[in-house]
Design a protein around this motif. Structure first.
Motif, PDB file in Angstrom:
ATOM      1  N   GLY A 223       0.855  -1.185   0.000  1.00  0.00           N
ATOM      2  CA  GLY A 223       0.000   0.000   0.000  1.00  0.00           C
ATOM      3  C   GLY A 223       0.889   1.234   0.000  1.00  0.00           C
ATOM      4  N   LEU A 224       0.441   2.296  -0.679  1.00  0.00           N
ATOM      5  CA  LEU A 224       1.301   3.473  -0.846  1.00  0.00           C
ATOM      6  C   LEU A 224       1.770   4.028   0.495  1.00  0.00           C
ATOM      7  CD1 LEU A 224       2.534   5.583  -2.790  1.00  0.00           C
ATOM      8  CD2 LEU A 224       0.418   6.916  -2.506  1.00  0.00           C
ATOM      9  N   LEU A 225       0.847   4.173   1.453  1.00  0.00           N
ATOM     10  CA  LEU A 225       1.245   4.742   2.747  1.00  0.00           C
ATOM     11  C   LEU A 225       2.191   3.804   3.490  1.00  0.00           C
ATOM     12  CD1 LEU A 225      -2.070   6.348   4.044  1.00  0.00           C
ATOM     13  CD2 LEU A 225      -0.187   7.395   2.765  1.00  0.00           C
ATOM     14  N   VAL A 268      -6.487   4.050  -3.197  1.00  0.00           N
ATOM     15  CA  VAL A 268      -5.278   4.673  -3.751  1.00  0.00           C
ATOM     16  C   VAL A 268      -4.158   4.695  -2.703  1.00  0.00           C
ATOM     17  CG1 VAL A 268      -4.291   6.801  -4.688  1.00  0.00           C
ATOM     18  CG2 VAL A 268      -6.608   6.077  -5.368  1.00  0.00           C
ATOM     19  N   LEU A 269      -4.521   5.018  -1.472  1.00  0.00           N
ATOM     20  CA  LEU A 269      -3.510   5.192  -0.421  1.00  0.00           C
ATOM     21  C   LEU A 269      -3.179   3.894   0.313  1.00  0.00           C
ATOM     22  CD1 LEU A 269      -4.797   8.545   1.141  1.00  0.00           C
ATOM     23  CD2 LEU A 269      -2.806   8.249  -0.345  1.00  0.00           C
ATOM     24  N   GLY A 270      -4.172   3.003   0.427  1.00  0.00           N
ATOM     25  CA  GLY A 270      -3.978   1.821   1.255  1.00  0.00           C
ATOM     26  C   GLY A 270      -3.863   0.514   0.495  1.00  0.00           C
ATOM     27  N   GLY A 271      -4.212   0.530  -0.785  1.00  0.00           N
ATOM     28  CA  GLY A 271      -4.270  -0.720  -1.540  1.00  0.00           C
ATOM     29  C   GLY A 271      -2.903  -1.169  -2.026  1.00  0.00           C
ATOM     30  N   HIS A 275       2.070  -2.807  -7.447  1.00  0.00           N
ATOM     31  CA  HIS A 275       3.483  -2.813  -7.841  1.00  0.00           C
ATOM     32  C   HIS A 275       3.840  -1.651  -8.751  1.00  0.00           C
ATOM     33  CE1 HIS A 275       3.885  -6.491  -5.647  1.00  0.00           C
ATOM     34  NE2 HIS A 275       2.836  -6.973  -6.273  1.00  0.00           N
ATOM     35  N   ALA A 276       3.166  -0.500  -8.520  1.00  0.00           N
ATOM     36  CA  ALA A 276       3.696   0.765  -9.036  1.00  0.00           C
ATOM     37  C   ALA A 276       5.028   1.020  -8.336  1.00  0.00           C
ATOM     38  CB  ALA A 276       2.706   1.887  -8.748  1.00  0.00           C
ATOM     39  N   LEU A 277       5.793   1.952  -8.863  1.00  0.00           N
ATOM     40  CA  LEU A 277       7.042   2.358  -8.219  1.00  0.00           C
ATOM     41  C   LEU A 277       6.864   3.736  -7.613  1.00  0.00           C
ATOM     42  CD1 LEU A 277       9.563   1.239 -10.989  1.00  0.00           C
ATOM     43  CD2 LEU A 277       9.148   0.108  -8.789  1.00  0.00           C
ATOM     44  N   VAL A 278       7.427   3.943  -6.439  1.00  0.00           N
ATOM     45  CA  VAL A 278       7.424   5.268  -5.825  1.00  0.00           C
ATOM     46  C   VAL A 278       8.856   5.589  -5.410  1.00  0.00           C
ATOM     47  CG1 VAL A 278       6.761   4.376  -3.535  1.00  0.00           C
ATOM     48  CG2 VAL A 278       6.293   6.759  -4.130  1.00  0.00           C
ATOM     49  N   ALA A 279       9.263   6.818  -5.723  1.00  0.00           N
ATOM     50  CA  ALA A 279      10.671   7.179  -5.502  1.00  0.00           C
ATOM     51  C   ALA A 279      10.770   8.637  -5.100  1.00  0.00           C
ATOM     52  CB  ALA A 279      11.487   6.925  -6.771  1.00  0.00           C
ATOM     53  N   THR A 280      11.946   9.000  -4.591  1.00  0.00           N
ATOM     54  CA  THR A 280      12.222  10.381  -4.212  1.00  0.00           C
ATOM     55  C   THR A 280      13.356  10.913  -5.078  1.00  0.00           C
ATOM     56  OG1 THR A 280      13.733   9.608  -2.477  1.00  0.00           O
ATOM     57  CG2 THR A 280      11.449  10.034  -1.840  1.00  0.00           C
ATOM     58  N   PHE A 281      13.211  12.177  -5.502  1.00  0.00           N
ATOM     59  CA  PHE A 281      14.157  12.780  -6.445  1.00  0.00           C
ATOM     60  C   PHE A 281      14.575  14.161  -5.945  1.00  0.00           C
ATOM     61  CE2 PHE A 281      11.395   9.970  -8.894  1.00  0.00           C
ATOM     62  CZ  PHE A 281      12.276   9.284  -9.713  1.00  0.00           C
ATOM     63  N   PRO A 282      15.882  14.446  -5.931  1.00  0.00           N
ATOM     64  CA  PRO A 282      16.331  15.806  -5.595  1.00  0.00           C
ATOM     65  C   PRO A 282      15.942  16.795  -6.696  1.00  0.00           C
ATOM     66  CG  PRO A 282      18.135  14.222  -5.461  1.00  0.00           C
ATOM     67  CD  PRO A 282      17.009  13.528  -6.124  1.00  0.00           C
ATOM     68  N   GLN A 283      15.910  16.318  -7.942  1.00  0.00           N
ATOM     69  CA  GLN A 283      15.502  17.162  -9.066  1.00  0.00           C
ATOM     70  C   GLN A 283      14.083  16.765  -9.501  1.00  0.00           C
ATOM     71  OE1 GLN A 283      18.415  15.147  -9.523  1.00  0.00           O
ATOM     72  NE2 GLN A 283      19.819  16.695  -8.713  1.00  0.00           N
ATOM     73  N   PRO A 313      -3.765   1.534   6.721  1.00  0.00           N
ATOM     74  CA  PRO A 313      -2.510   1.920   6.072  1.00  0.00           C
ATOM     75  C   PRO A 313      -1.915   0.853   5.176  1.00  0.00           C
ATOM     76  CG  PRO A 313      -2.074   1.250   8.306  1.00  0.00           C
ATOM     77  CD  PRO A 313      -3.566   1.123   8.113  1.00  0.00           C
ATOM     78  N   GLY A 314      -2.435  -0.369   5.175  1.00  0.00           N
ATOM     79  CA  GLY A 314      -1.862  -1.360   4.268  1.00  0.00           C
ATOM     80  C   GLY A 314      -1.922  -2.772   4.815  1.00  0.00           C
ATOM     81  N   TRP A 315      -1.317  -3.651   4.083  1.00  0.00           N
ATOM     82  CA  TRP A 315      -1.379  -5.096   4.250  1.00  0.00           C
ATOM     83  C   TRP A 315      -0.276  -5.601   5.164  1.00  0.00           C
ATOM     84  CZ3 TRP A 315      -3.637  -9.657   2.321  1.00  0.00           C
ATOM     85  CH2 TRP A 315      -2.822 -10.785   2.273  1.00  0.00           C
ATOM     86  N   GLN A 316      -0.619  -6.518   6.075  1.00  0.00           N
ATOM     87  CA  GLN A 316       0.393  -7.314   6.766  1.00  0.00           C
ATOM     88  C   GLN A 316       0.029  -8.786   6.625  1.00  0.00           C
ATOM     89  OE1 GLN A 316       2.402  -6.601  10.268  1.00  0.00           O
ATOM     90  NE2 GLN A 316       2.360  -4.365  10.182  1.00  0.00           N
ATOM     91  N   SER A 317       1.060  -9.640   6.654  1.00  0.00           N
ATOM     92  CA  SER A 317       0.847 -11.038   6.287  1.00  0.00           C
ATOM     93  C   SER A 317      -0.099 -11.804   7.202  1.00  0.00           C
ATOM     94  CB  SER A 317       2.180 -11.778   6.239  1.00  0.00           C
ATOM     95  OG  SER A 317       2.776 -11.649   4.974  1.00  0.00           O
TER      96      SER A 317
END
Lengths: 319, 319
Positions: A223-225, A268-271, A275-283, A313-317
């Motif tokens: 999940g995204l969060l 959108v926030l919890g699902g 397997h989208a990618l989320v990343a952080t960028f300085p630029q 907030p998301g999935w746990q096993s």
């Protein structure tokens, strides 16, 4: 479904003959020095490093054979492993697969599972280079992916810095929406129903992000969060999301959410499992990536429009 | 056994907290560039090739928790994978592990399993660099081993040539004897009982064989005759064994065999899971290897004292 199909069973065909059928006619990538049929496979890794990750899928926990075809289960099992390699900024090159199933499982269904795996691996130019086939009370599929960094530094979860832009590539909430539709027996929204069965990670975009200077990255499996929480914890930073930046995902889910009377933003926030990618960028993030927030000073936490999120907030096993 | 132990369950502790406990305090080998805690691990592979193999162990099929401690199950799961890498003439460097278990499993038992895995990996100088933890109806353990050839050519099953000497390193029949003792409730013969639970592959001897010019090699996982059958098939040769060369193994099992009124040679020739190594050599086998027969012209088959063996030739998964 696994047991009432026509055709010979795994027990009738026999372990070694089933393996022969699973392996026959597959075209291995050039990087494979020794493929299936020996004690171990040998994969060339010119980079001098190997990226590796593993996932286990258990019948009726991670997939249902009355929802998914074996082909779809095969695709999903490969896709979710490949996404872990993408999230390091690497390229999946090969997979090994352990498959457990009841002895009375139709050998044809096992072949269909393998076909799905090869289909998905083919999207990556990768191959399935080894495996194990055992008897188990239900289907269990364990996939290990190997990947190549092609000289890149791995993008970890630990490098996000205050001021970085948080950006996403790929779609969010589709798998969770599809699950809710399946669970409630709603047969409209074919696209979402299908997306729950077979995720579509943005293959190749992990390397794009690495080349664009991503400081941290992960794939959205829990999940995204939850997954941004892993980056926040790993990097010792806060993360602030803006829901208006996620409106395209929310809008794509609005009709299905209305049919189930739920808030699409929860998907959108919890699902997980998209397997989208989320990343952080300085630029600025590269083309194909959507800015959705910013890395903040302060304690590890993820804020949504400047507040704590109140939903799941998301999935746990073991939930 | 998995569920009635004291202590908090996997569900009570939670997936991520259990993983933290499993990972805490482990010392990773120098070759590990990125260890557990990210989307994937990164392992240095200076050789430019990676050896890989995978095995799945299912509770009550491959182990029983009323016979084995979790520590022993952990050791076995690592040992049998490491043996596959040895059989290529390589060295196991790292493992990834997927573990499925019921939500009410004691977290302490999962930790004991991991301790056993780390113990066995430590014998090899290797580490467990990643994994997955999921809910499953019974214990399922899937291990993938990565290995390094250190510049050697892999020793396959396909290179045996007529005239080569067949030789074995490690002990045969112990695991099968131990299984028969367990199965019949005979509590003497501690060594054999233990050997069924934890095999003792001859670590390091795969490389010794490769350096001595081995033309083909495999580990004895399905049974000596079955595994030599794989070499015979792969190499297109016959293989002739002499039982008098196997007398040390037979004698070591004689007392247990007498207690069960069986032929000890059936264990030596048909018993799997000992993970001894068997190889073919154009020259004399190296120290520590016992000649047991010769590679023959003619159709792929394995002869015992010039005749076909009449007993059980070995293990198949769906028998």
């Amino acid at each position: 479904m696994a047991t009432d199909d026509a055709g010979e069973s795994l027990a009738e065909v026999g372990e070694f003959a089933v393996i022969e059928r699973l392996v026959a006619g597959r075209r291995q990538p050039d990087a494979v020095a020794v493929g299936p049929g020996d004690d171990a496979a040998v994969l060339r890794a010119a980079d001098g490093r190997t990226v590796v990750s593993t996932d286990m899928l258990v019948q009726d926990r991670h997939f249902r054979l009355d929802w998914s075809t074996p082909h779809q289960v095969g695709r999903k099992s490969i896709a979710q492993n490949a996404a872990d390699v993408e999230a390091m900024g690497a390229r999946a090159t090969a997979f090994v697969v352990a498959f457990g199933a009841p002895a009375d499982t139709s050998a044809d269904l096992a072949l269909e599972l393998a076909d799905g795996m090869w289909h998905e691996a083919g999207l990556l130019g990768a191959g399935i280079i080894g495996g194990d086939l055992v008897s188990a009370p239900q289907w269990v599929i364990s996939v290990t992916v190997l990947g190549d960094l092609d000289g890149r530094e791995p993008v970890r979860r630990t490098g996000a810095r205050p001021g970085d832009t948080v950006a996403v590539c790929g779609e969010l909430g589709r798998s969770a929406a599809g699950y809710a539709l399946w669970h409630n027996g709603i047969e409209r929204f074919d696209g979402l129903l299908g997306r729950h069965l077979v995720p579509e990670p943005p293959y190749g975009q992990g390397r794009v992000a690495a080349d664009a200077g991503a400081t941290a990255m992960t794939d959205v499996s829990d999940g995204l969060l939850a997954d941004l929480g892993h980056i926040a914890d790993g990097s010792g930073v806060g993360i602030g999301l803006r829901t208006d930046a996620l409106s395209a995902d929310r809008d794509a889910l609005a009709e299905a959410a209305a049919a189930l009377d739920v808030d699409p933003m929860a998907w959108v926030l919890g699902g997980g499992e998209d397997h989208a990618l989320v990343a952080t960028f300085p630029q600025a993030p590269p083309n194909g990536w959507t800015p959705i927030g910013r890395v903040l000073d302060g304690p590890p936490r993820v804020l949504v429009d400047d507040a704590a999120w109140q939903g799941n907030p998301g999935w746990q096993s073991f939930d």
